[in-house]
Design an enzyme around this catalytic site. Structure first.
Site, PDB file in Angstrom:
ATOM      1  N   GLU A  55       0.649  -1.331  -0.114  1.00 62.79           N
ATOM      2  CA  GLU A  55      -0.105  -0.205   0.067  1.00 62.79           C
ATOM      3  C   GLU A  55       0.754   1.218   0.003  1.00 62.79           C
ATOM      4  O   GLU A  55       1.990   1.075   0.671  1.00 62.79           O
ATOM      5  CB  GLU A  55      -0.673  -0.065   1.215  1.00 62.79           C
ATOM      6  CG  GLU A  55      -1.764  -1.151   1.391  1.00 62.79           C
ATOM      7  CD  GLU A  55      -2.405  -1.379   2.873  1.00 62.79           C
ATOM      8  OE1 GLU A  55      -3.490  -1.674   2.865  1.00 62.79           O
ATOM      9  OE2 GLU A  55      -1.837  -0.851   3.658  1.00 62.79           O
ATOM     10  N   LYS A  65       3.843   6.683   2.969  1.00 64.56           N
ATOM     11  CA  LYS A  65       4.282   5.682   3.561  1.00 64.56           C
ATOM     12  C   LYS A  65       4.110   4.541   2.651  1.00 64.56           C
ATOM     13  O   LYS A  65       3.100   4.409   1.960  1.00 64.56           O
ATOM     14  CB  LYS A  65       3.483   5.487   4.842  1.00 64.56           C
ATOM     15  CG  LYS A  65       4.151   4.056   5.410  1.00 64.56           C
ATOM     16  CD  LYS A  65       4.067   3.906   6.913  1.00 64.56           C
ATOM     17  CE  LYS A  65       2.659   3.165   6.987  1.00 64.56           C
ATOM     18  NZ  LYS A  65       2.184   2.887   8.344  1.00 64.56           N
ATOM     19  N   THR A  70       5.508  -9.343   9.244  1.00 59.94           N
ATOM     20  CA  THR A  70       4.333  -9.323   8.444  1.00 59.94           C
ATOM     21  C   THR A  70       4.052  -7.661   7.863  1.00 59.94           C
ATOM     22  O   THR A  70       3.715  -7.502   6.667  1.00 59.94           O
ATOM     23  CB  THR A  70       2.897  -9.625   9.328  1.00 59.94           C
ATOM     24  OG1 THR A  70       3.166 -10.873  10.048  1.00 59.94           O
ATOM     25  CG2 THR A  70       1.686  -9.386   8.910  1.00 59.94           C
ATOM     26  N   GLN A  76       3.260  -5.903  16.894  1.00 56.90           N
ATOM     27  CA  GLN A  76       2.673  -4.826  17.572  1.00 56.90           C
ATOM     28  C   GLN A  76       2.340  -4.659  19.105  1.00 56.90           C
ATOM     29  O   GLN A  76       2.166  -3.757  19.554  1.00 56.90           O
ATOM     30  CB  GLN A  76       1.094  -4.553  16.952  1.00 56.90           C
ATOM     31  CG  GLN A  76       1.421  -4.656  15.356  1.00 56.90           C
ATOM     32  CD  GLN A  76       2.133  -3.666  14.562  1.00 56.90           C
ATOM     33  OE1 GLN A  76       2.163  -2.471  15.045  1.00 56.90           O
ATOM     34  NE2 GLN A  76       3.059  -4.053  13.652  1.00 56.90           N
ATOM     35  N   ASP A 109      -2.430 -15.618  22.577  1.00 59.61           N
ATOM     36  CA  ASP A 109      -2.223 -15.889  21.251  1.00 59.61           C
ATOM     37  C   ASP A 109      -2.286 -17.229  20.848  1.00 59.61           C
ATOM     38  O   ASP A 109      -2.132 -18.131  21.646  1.00 59.61           O
ATOM     39  CB  ASP A 109      -0.727 -15.280  21.032  1.00 59.61           C
ATOM     40  CG  ASP A 109      -0.347 -15.177  19.688  1.00 59.61           C
ATOM     41  OD1 ASP A 109      -0.022 -14.246  19.135  1.00 59.61           O
ATOM     42  OD2 ASP A 109      -0.192 -16.446  18.886  1.00 59.61           O
ATOM     43  N   VAL A 123      -7.418  -3.535  16.034  1.00 60.44           N
ATOM     44  CA  VAL A 123      -6.220  -3.087  15.210  1.00 60.44           C
ATOM     45  C   VAL A 123      -5.981  -4.090  14.030  1.00 60.44           C
ATOM     46  O   VAL A 123      -5.559  -3.690  12.895  1.00 60.44           O
ATOM     47  CB  VAL A 123      -5.064  -2.967  16.114  1.00 60.44           C
ATOM     48  CG1 VAL A 123      -3.683  -2.640  15.282  1.00 60.44           C
ATOM     49  CG2 VAL A 123      -5.352  -2.020  17.357  1.00 60.44           C
ATOM     50  N   GLY A 124      -6.215  -5.343  14.127  1.00 61.41           N
ATOM     51  CA  GLY A 124      -5.559  -6.419  13.258  1.00 61.41           C
ATOM     52  C   GLY A 124      -6.645  -6.550  12.023  1.00 61.41           C
ATOM     53  O   GLY A 124      -6.083  -6.963  11.113  1.00 61.41           O
ATOM     54  N   GLY A 125      -7.925  -5.928  12.030  1.00 65.09           N
ATOM     55  CA  GLY A 125      -8.653  -6.148  10.764  1.00 65.09           C
ATOM     56  C   GLY A 125      -8.452  -4.954   9.905  1.00 65.09           C
ATOM     57  O   GLY A 125      -8.885  -3.966  10.509  1.00 65.09           O
ATOM     58  N   ASP A 126      -7.720  -4.932   9.169  1.00 65.02           N
ATOM     59  CA  ASP A 126      -7.323  -3.529   8.481  1.00 65.02           C
ATOM     60  C   ASP A 126      -7.024  -3.859   6.900  1.00 65.02           C
ATOM     61  O   ASP A 126      -6.272  -3.188   6.283  1.00 65.02           O
ATOM     62  CB  ASP A 126      -5.890  -3.272   8.909  1.00 65.02           C
ATOM     63  CG  ASP A 126      -4.826  -3.993   8.761  1.00 65.02           C
ATOM     64  OD1 ASP A 126      -5.026  -5.325   8.186  1.00 65.02           O
ATOM     65  OD2 ASP A 126      -3.568  -3.688   8.972  1.00 65.02           O
ATOM     66  N   SER A 157      -9.479   0.479  13.992  1.00 70.11           N
ATOM     67  CA  SER A 157      -8.330   1.002  13.500  1.00 70.11           C
ATOM     68  C   SER A 157      -8.085   0.419  12.484  1.00 70.11           C
ATOM     69  O   SER A 157      -7.708  -0.773  12.202  1.00 70.11           O
ATOM     70  CB  SER A 157      -7.225   1.117  14.769  1.00 70.11           C
ATOM     71  OG  SER A 157      -6.098   1.094  13.928  1.00 70.11           O
TER      72      SER A 157
HETATM   73  P1  NAD Z   1       2.255 -10.592  13.781  1.00 68.19           P
HETATM   74  O1  NAD Z   1       2.227 -11.655  12.464  1.00 68.19           O
HETATM   75  O2  NAD Z   1       3.713 -10.169  14.097  1.00 68.19           O
HETATM   76  O3  NAD Z   1       1.401 -10.993  14.878  1.00 68.19           O
HETATM   77  C1  NAD Z   1       0.292 -11.453  14.726  1.00 68.19           C
HETATM   78  C2  NAD Z   1      -0.270 -12.491  15.968  1.00 68.19           C
HETATM   79  O4  NAD Z   1      -1.269 -12.724  15.953  1.00 68.19           O
HETATM   80  C3  NAD Z   1       0.734 -13.689  15.850  1.00 68.19           C
HETATM   81  O5  NAD Z   1       1.385 -14.042  17.297  1.00 68.19           O
HETATM   82  C4  NAD Z   1      -0.241 -14.724  15.646  1.00 68.19           C
HETATM   83  O6  NAD Z   1      -0.003 -16.188  16.190  1.00 68.19           O
HETATM   84  C5  NAD Z   1      -1.605 -14.257  16.264  1.00 68.19           C
HETATM   85  N1  NAD Z   1      -2.894 -14.767  15.925  1.00 68.19           N
HETATM   86  C6  NAD Z   1      -3.275 -15.169  14.659  1.00 68.19           C
HETATM   87  N2  NAD Z   1      -4.717 -15.459  14.508  1.00 68.19           N
HETATM   88  C7  NAD Z   1      -4.961 -15.646  15.838  1.00 68.19           C
HETATM   89  C8  NAD Z   1      -5.976 -15.964  16.664  1.00 68.19           C
HETATM   90  N3  NAD Z   1      -7.191 -16.238  16.011  1.00 68.19           N
HETATM   91  N4  NAD Z   1      -6.239 -15.681  18.098  1.00 68.19           N
HETATM   92  C9  NAD Z   1      -4.923 -15.095  18.684  1.00 68.19           C
HETATM   93  N5  NAD Z   1      -3.932 -14.888  18.212  1.00 68.19           N
HETATM   94  C10 NAD Z   1      -3.845 -15.176  16.767  1.00 68.19           C
HETATM   95  O7  NAD Z   1       1.756  -9.216  13.166  1.00 68.19           O
HETATM   96  P2  NAD Z   1       1.492  -7.658  13.652  1.00 68.19           P
HETATM   97  O8  NAD Z   1       2.584  -7.053  13.077  1.00 68.19           O
HETATM   98  O9  NAD Z   1       1.601  -7.784  15.101  1.00 68.19           O
HETATM   99  O10 NAD Z   1       0.071  -7.280  13.160  1.00 68.19           O
HETATM  100  C11 NAD Z   1      -1.166  -7.408  13.647  1.00 68.19           C
HETATM  101  C12 NAD Z   1      -2.146  -7.203  12.812  1.00 68.19           C
HETATM  102  O11 NAD Z   1      -2.156  -5.858  12.932  1.00 68.19           O
HETATM  103  C13 NAD Z   1      -1.768  -7.316  11.091  1.00 68.19           C
HETATM  104  O12 NAD Z   1      -3.057  -7.811  10.584  1.00 68.19           O
HETATM  105  C14 NAD Z   1      -1.495  -6.166  10.724  1.00 68.19           C
HETATM  106  O13 NAD Z   1      -1.881  -5.843   9.507  1.00 68.19           O
HETATM  107  C15 NAD Z   1      -2.373  -5.151  11.882  1.00 68.19           C
HETATM  108  N6  NAD Z   1      -1.634  -3.625  11.832  1.00 68.19           N
HETATM  109  C16 NAD Z   1      -2.742  -2.732  11.789  1.00 68.19           C
HETATM  110  C17 NAD Z   1      -2.229  -1.542  11.940  1.00 68.19           C
HETATM  111  C18 NAD Z   1      -3.421  -0.436  11.933  1.00 68.19           C
HETATM  112  O14 NAD Z   1      -3.011   0.833  12.112  1.00 68.19           O
HETATM  113  N7  NAD Z   1      -4.597  -0.911  12.313  1.00 68.19           N
HETATM  114  C19 NAD Z   1      -0.728  -1.246  11.861  1.00 68.19           C
HETATM  115  C20 NAD Z   1      -0.044  -2.318  12.051  1.00 68.19           C
HETATM  116  C21 NAD Z   1      -0.516  -3.514  11.910  1.00 68.19           C
END
Ligand code: NAD
Length: 351
Positions: free
Chosen positions: A63, A76, A91, A147, A168, A231-234, A299
């Site tokens: 992106e 970015k 990731t 994160q 996790d 945060v994770g659904g993006d 987010s």
């Molecule tokens: P990462 O891969 O380092 O960590 C993700 C963790 O989630 C892993 O440890 C994994 O084992 C765990 N996981 C996966 N499925 C799971 C489940 N069902 N239950 C519990 N744990 C589970 O990734 P990251 O860099 O920490 O990023 C996490 C998410 O945040 C990514 O989807 C990323 O795109 C998103 N993100 C969002 C923003 C934002 O601004 N909203 C910014 C950065 C990252």
């Protein structure tokens, strides 16, 4: 070394970013950055805004995230590839540029992988300041990857959260997170399910990575009065919360045209009412107004947060040496004689 020389572009490598963060201190970096983010969200209407430009592929997304306040322009480059982790890679990895709108010249090139984790955590904590229940001290963090520690430290620095409940699917991630946060004043419990993690939590942070519609939180896991920091659904096709939770929550987003494509609210109708974070910050819309309300910060990460982070880093470089000088700008003796510059270089090389 200073950045007074306009013909060089300061470049902040990963190593220099780490040194800069450590010089300043992670807590102070996050609280200072939160101030820059609030400043920029308060002048929201001034910014040139667009949903990020995303190139999706089977395994992830790349992106570009641009914005400008009329004086400065920032963008970015960032990816999201959940499978990378299994191959020993990040990731999310990123770099960014800040430029002067007046001349169009770049003023800063910097790594943004660490900076993204910091700005994401600072934004989450700023949102929670307006939305989380008063006196929140306990947070569940579901997803304990890259994160997670940044989120924990930002919530401690800005809100005083000092009890963490980690979960996790991979317990080694929770152990890593707990071990990295040791000695920082947290009381940490490692939990064996998401259900266990949310017990007694005032704030629930979901920060998992999976390129699918996942259900990290089901409706029955979310009690009244809780703040959810999702945060994770993006990404399109990537969510973490059951739709029923959204229907019970006050939903706060960064920039609706982007969040409707990428956030939890992609599960809702395109005109479903949401509140914008800048409106809450400027008092146009109330934040939490009822202790039993469920608030949700959906987010996805917006360009203005990166712009704030770039602006903050650039300001720090005025008084630190944490950069290299990048020869990125062609500077012929006479501006129109670009080819002549090439000829003079050829003559120098031949001598
Ligand atoms: P990462 O891969 O380092 O960590 C993700 C963790 O989630 C892993 O440890 C994994 O084992 C765990 N996981 C996966 N499925 C799971 C489940 N069902 N239950 C519990 N744990 C589970 O990734 P990251 O860099 O920490 O990023 C996490 C998410 O945040 C990514 O989807 C990323 O795109 C998103 N993100 C969002 C923003 C934002 O601004 N909203 C910014 C950065 C990252």
């Amino acid at each position: 070394m200073t950045i007074a020389n306009l013909n060089i572009v300061p470049f902040v490598s990963v190593e220099n970013m780490m040194k800069l963060v450590l010089d300043i201190g992670v807590d102070r970096f996050l609280t200072d950055l939160a101030v820059y983010i609030e400043e920029d969200f308060r002048r929201w209407e001034l910014f040139d805004k667009t949903p990020r430009v995303a190139s999706h592929s089977h395994d992830g997304v790349i992106e570009l995230m641009p914005t400008s306040d009329g004086q400065l322009y920032g963008f970015k480059y960032v990816n999201g590839h959940p499978k990378n982790m299994r191959e020993g890679r990040q990731t999310v990895t990123a770099f960014g540029v800040l430029a002067d709108v007046g001349s169009g010249y770049p003023m800063l090139l910097t790594e943004m992988t660490i900076l993204t984790a910091l700005r994401t955590a600072a934004t989450s904590a700023v949102a929670a300041k307006y939305l989380a229940p008063k006196g929140s001290d306990t947070m569940a963090i579901i997803g304990n990857g890259a994160q997670s520690e940044f989120q924990a430290i930002a919530f401690k620095a800005l809100l005083g959260v000092n009890k963490l409940r980690l979960y996790d699917i991979n317990i080694s991630a929770s152990r890593k997170c707990a071990s990295n946060l040791k000695g920082l004043g947290f009381d940490i419990a490692i939990c064996t399910s998401g259900q266990e993690a949310v017990e007694g939590a005032h704030i629930i942070t979901t920060v998992t990575a999976d390129k699918q519609y996942a259900t990290i939180l089901t409706d029955n896991m979310v009690g009244t009065g809780v703040h959810i920091n999702a945060v994770g659904g993006d990404c399109p096709g990537k969510t973490e919360l059951h739709r029923d939770i959204l229907l019970r929550s006050k939903i706060v987003v960064e920039y609706p045209p982007q969040t409707r494509i990428e956030g939890e609210i992609q599960q809702l109708a395109a005109d479903y009412p949401v509140v914008e974070l800048w409106q809450v910050m400027t008092g146009k819309v109330a934040g939490r107004h009822d202790p039993s309300e469920i608030t949700l910060f959906d987010s996805v990460g917006f360009a203005i947060e990166d712009f704030s982070a770039l602006r903050y880093v650039r300001d720090q470089l005025l008084h630190t040496k944490r950069f290299d000088e990048l020869d990125l700008l062609a500077d012929p003796d006479e501006p129109r004689d670009l080819f002549g510059m090439l000829l003079r270089q050829a003559a120098k090389d031949a001598a």
